[in-house]
Enzyme design. Sequence first.
Site, mmCIF file in Angstrom:
data_model
loop_
_atom_site.group_PDB
_atom_site.id
_atom_site.type_symbol
_atom_site.label_atom_id
_atom_site.label_comp_id
_atom_site.label_asym_id
_atom_site.label_seq_id
_atom_site.Cartn_x
_atom_site.Cartn_y
_atom_site.Cartn_z
ATOM 1 N N CYS A 1 0.860 -1.253 0.143
ATOM 2 C CA CYS A 1 0.075 0.085 -0.001
ATOM 3 C C CYS A 1 0.875 1.238 -0.014
ATOM 4 C CB CYS A 1 -0.848 0.075 1.129
ATOM 5 S SG CYS A 1 -2.458 0.910 1.061
ATOM 6 N N CYS B 1 -0.170 4.408 1.817
ATOM 7 C CA CYS B 1 -0.432 5.264 2.721
ATOM 8 C C CYS B 1 0.519 5.558 3.730
ATOM 9 C CB CYS B 1 -1.983 5.021 3.638
ATOM 10 S SG CYS B 1 -1.972 3.257 4.215
ATOM 11 N N CYS C 1 -3.700 6.155 -0.121
ATOM 12 C CA CYS C 1 -3.252 4.842 -0.259
ATOM 13 C C CYS C 1 -2.969 4.731 -2.085
ATOM 14 C CB CYS C 1 -4.379 3.685 -0.174
ATOM 15 S SG CYS C 1 -4.910 3.624 1.550
ATOM 16 N N LYS D 1 -11.978 -4.730 2.024
ATOM 17 C CA LYS D 1 -11.399 -3.997 3.184
ATOM 18 C C LYS D 1 -12.192 -2.770 3.518
ATOM 19 C CE LYS D 1 -7.345 -1.281 4.574
ATOM 20 N NZ LYS D 1 -5.845 -1.069 4.276
ATOM 21 N N ARG E 1 -3.156 3.481 12.597
ATOM 22 C CA ARG E 1 -2.874 4.799 11.699
ATOM 23 C C ARG E 1 -1.836 5.549 12.656
ATOM 24 N NH1 ARG E 1 -8.596 6.106 8.559
ATOM 25 N NH2 ARG E 1 -8.308 4.039 7.607
ATOM 26 N N LYS F 1 -11.636 -7.808 6.090
ATOM 27 C CA LYS F 1 -10.928 -6.757 7.076
ATOM 28 C C LYS F 1 -11.835 -5.605 7.383
ATOM 29 C CE LYS F 1 -7.298 -3.727 7.541
ATOM 30 N NZ LYS F 1 -5.990 -3.147 7.057
ATOM 31 N N SER G 1 -6.230 -3.464 14.573
ATOM 32 C CA SER G 1 -5.737 -2.703 15.815
ATOM 33 C C SER G 1 -6.936 -2.173 16.502
ATOM 34 C CB SER G 1 -5.128 -1.460 15.441
ATOM 35 O OG SER G 1 -5.871 -0.780 14.686
ATOM 36 N N TYR H 1 -2.882 -9.369 16.230
ATOM 37 C CA TYR H 1 -1.620 -8.783 17.030
ATOM 38 C C TYR H 1 -1.469 -9.809 18.242
ATOM 39 C CZ TYR H 1 -2.175 -4.933 13.964
ATOM 40 O OH TYR H 1 -2.525 -4.326 12.789
HETATM 41 C C1 PBG Z 1 -2.867 0.079 4.841
HETATM 42 C C2 PBG Z 1 -3.428 -0.570 5.805
HETATM 43 C C3 PBG Z 1 -4.277 -0.316 7.243
HETATM 44 C C4 PBG Z 1 -4.466 -1.589 7.804
HETATM 45 C C5 PBG Z 1 -3.577 -2.316 7.351
HETATM 46 N N1 PBG Z 1 -3.236 -2.042 6.195
HETATM 47 C C6 PBG Z 1 -4.778 1.040 7.433
HETATM 48 C C7 PBG Z 1 -5.689 1.793 6.741
HETATM 49 O O1 PBG Z 1 -6.337 1.333 5.624
HETATM 50 O O2 PBG Z 1 -5.941 3.024 7.173
HETATM 51 C C8 PBG Z 1 -5.089 -1.489 9.276
HETATM 52 C C9 PBG Z 1 -4.773 -2.650 10.275
HETATM 53 C C10 PBG Z 1 -5.179 -2.416 11.570
HETATM 54 O O3 PBG Z 1 -6.063 -1.387 12.087
HETATM 55 O O4 PBG Z 1 -4.720 -3.303 12.241
HETATM 56 N N2 PBG Z 1 -3.689 0.585 3.952
#
Ligand code: PBG
Length: 333
Positions: free
Chosen positions: A124, A126, A134, A199, A209, A252, A278, A317
Amino acid sequence: MIYPDFPVSRPRRLRRLKILRDAVAETTLLPNDLIYPIFVKEGISAPSPIKSMPGIYHYPIEGISKALEEALERGVRSFLIFGVPQHKDDMGSEAYNRRGIVQKALRELRSSFGSEVVLITDVCMCHYTSHGHCGIVEGEYVDNDKTINYLAEISLTHAEAGADIVAPSSMMDGMVKAIRSKLDANGFYNTIIMSYSSKFSSSFYSPFREAANSSPKFGDRRGYQMDPRNVREAVKESILDVKEGADIVMVKPALSYLDVLRAVKESLLVPVAAYSVSGEYAMIKLAAERGLVDERKVVLEVMHSIKRAGADLVITYYAPKVAEWINEGYNPF
Ligand code: PBG
């Protein structure tokens, strides 16, 4: 099928003894099912705790192998690597720098562990763009068709550096196709693609983030990530990704999207991964710290729920902890 009624039928008979409960359990969870996310950060010399995710660390590239050892000893062998670079720019150039942070980490891990580990990379932009989106931004719009070429280039640099699996997570249309053709054109036809197919544009990503320093500087991700209200669309996204060459699809977040997991699982013939993100981690962690829930029990209940809903693989995690509890023979059911 005709089932007898009560009192002939007594479902409680099978619940009375622990050994029997285990024997008839429909879902199993093993360390091998788990994928552990790892944050590699430039510009630090020792592991540093991530405030928003208690128990999770940023690791320096030097010595990254040590960070995996504890998990490996417990039987977790798959790792999802995220890079946190020092330099960011409009084009996210560190993401496809062959000497970038993830590429370096991959080389080190591959030389330390050979084929003892499965190395997965998040593909990605971002974390690498100054605007935090992204992909490549035109005005305020993330340009789809430009971005997918960059995602393909990032994937190629990861494959060259030793990634077994690339996991594109930017939710661009056609990203899997662009990546598959780039990898194949360069001889990496055995590199696996695990697509973040559905996602969602979720508020559960906030702690991440902060960890990845990847919040968008303007706007949000609703123009590319999925609407939390949709499930049919998730099936469609997953089918499209498989047609483009995804070997594994992902849902996700996990916990609020168990129905999506089930729908995707029933509609496709490929392995399905679920990312327990997370915010899910932080919710349990903080509730446990406050003494409101029993951490081990709740985590194992959640993990089994995610598997029961249809996940073959769970990204969490909690991976090393869960593996430790399983290895100790802990079983709350
Ligand atoms: C990258 C990405 C993100 C997460 C995994 N890959 C963040 C987002 O899309 O803002 C989130 C993972 C998490 O919250 O554990 N795009």
